[in-house]
Motif scaffolding. Structure first.
Motif, PDB file in Angstrom:
ATOM      1  N   MET A   1      13.211  42.893  32.299  1.00  0.00           N
ATOM      2  CA  MET A   1      13.010  41.931  33.409  1.00  0.00           C
ATOM      3  C   MET A   1      14.090  40.614  32.927  1.00  0.00           C
ATOM      4  O   MET A   1      14.206  40.130  31.760  1.00  0.00           O
ATOM      5  N   SER A   2      14.654  40.270  33.946  1.00  0.00           N
ATOM      6  CA  SER A   2      15.635  39.159  33.556  1.00  0.00           C
ATOM      7  C   SER A   2      15.253  37.857  34.345  1.00  0.00           C
ATOM      8  O   SER A   2      14.581  37.958  35.144  1.00  0.00           O
TER       9      SER A   2
ATOM     10  N   MET B   1      22.124  30.719  37.150  1.00  0.00           N
ATOM     11  CA  MET B   1      22.489  31.883  36.271  1.00  0.00           C
ATOM     12  C   MET B   1      21.558  32.902  36.048  1.00  0.00           C
ATOM     13  O   MET B   1      20.258  32.632  35.919  1.00  0.00           O
ATOM     14  N   GLU B   2      21.654  34.165  35.868  1.00  0.00           N
ATOM     15  CA  GLU B   2      20.995  35.188  35.652  1.00  0.00           C
ATOM     16  C   GLU B   2      21.606  35.819  34.328  1.00  0.00           C
ATOM     17  O   GLU B   2      22.915  36.570  34.333  1.00  0.00           O
ATOM     18  N   GLN B   3      21.025  36.093  33.258  1.00  0.00           N
ATOM     19  CA  GLN B   3      21.745  36.337  31.775  1.00  0.00           C
ATOM     20  C   GLN B   3      22.732  35.492  31.688  1.00  0.00           C
ATOM     21  O   GLN B   3      22.402  34.265  31.809  1.00  0.00           O
TER      22      GLN B   3
END
Length: 80
Positions: free
Chosen positions: A1-2, A57-59
């Motif tokens: 899960m991010s 941001m995602e990761q």
């Protein structure tokens, strides 16, 4: 899960920066605040050229960016 996170670049005595903060606070959004003048290396890393700049941001990947106080764009960013 991010997990997604929001980074907001701002400076003191910046009226549009305060307006973005108030908007995000009203929406209950958790965000990280960075002053690019105090942390120029992060400003360079994220290619921030003006404030306020809000980055989703995602990761470690940028998904979306809003420059200035643009409620419609901020709303779209939050819906992402």
């Amino acid at each position: 899960m991010s997990t997604k996170r929001i980074i907001k670049f701002e400076k003191d005595d910046c009226n549009p920066c305060n307006m973005v903060s108030e908007y995000l606070d009203r929406k209950g959004v958790v965000y990280e605040t960075i002053n690019p003048f105090n942390q120029p290396e992060l400003a360079m890393q994220f290619r921030v050229r003006s404030v306020p700049t809000v980055i989703l941001m995602e990761q470690e990947q940028e998904l979306q960016r809003v420059i200035g106080f643009k409620p419609e764009e901020l709303s779209a960013l939050l819906a992402s």
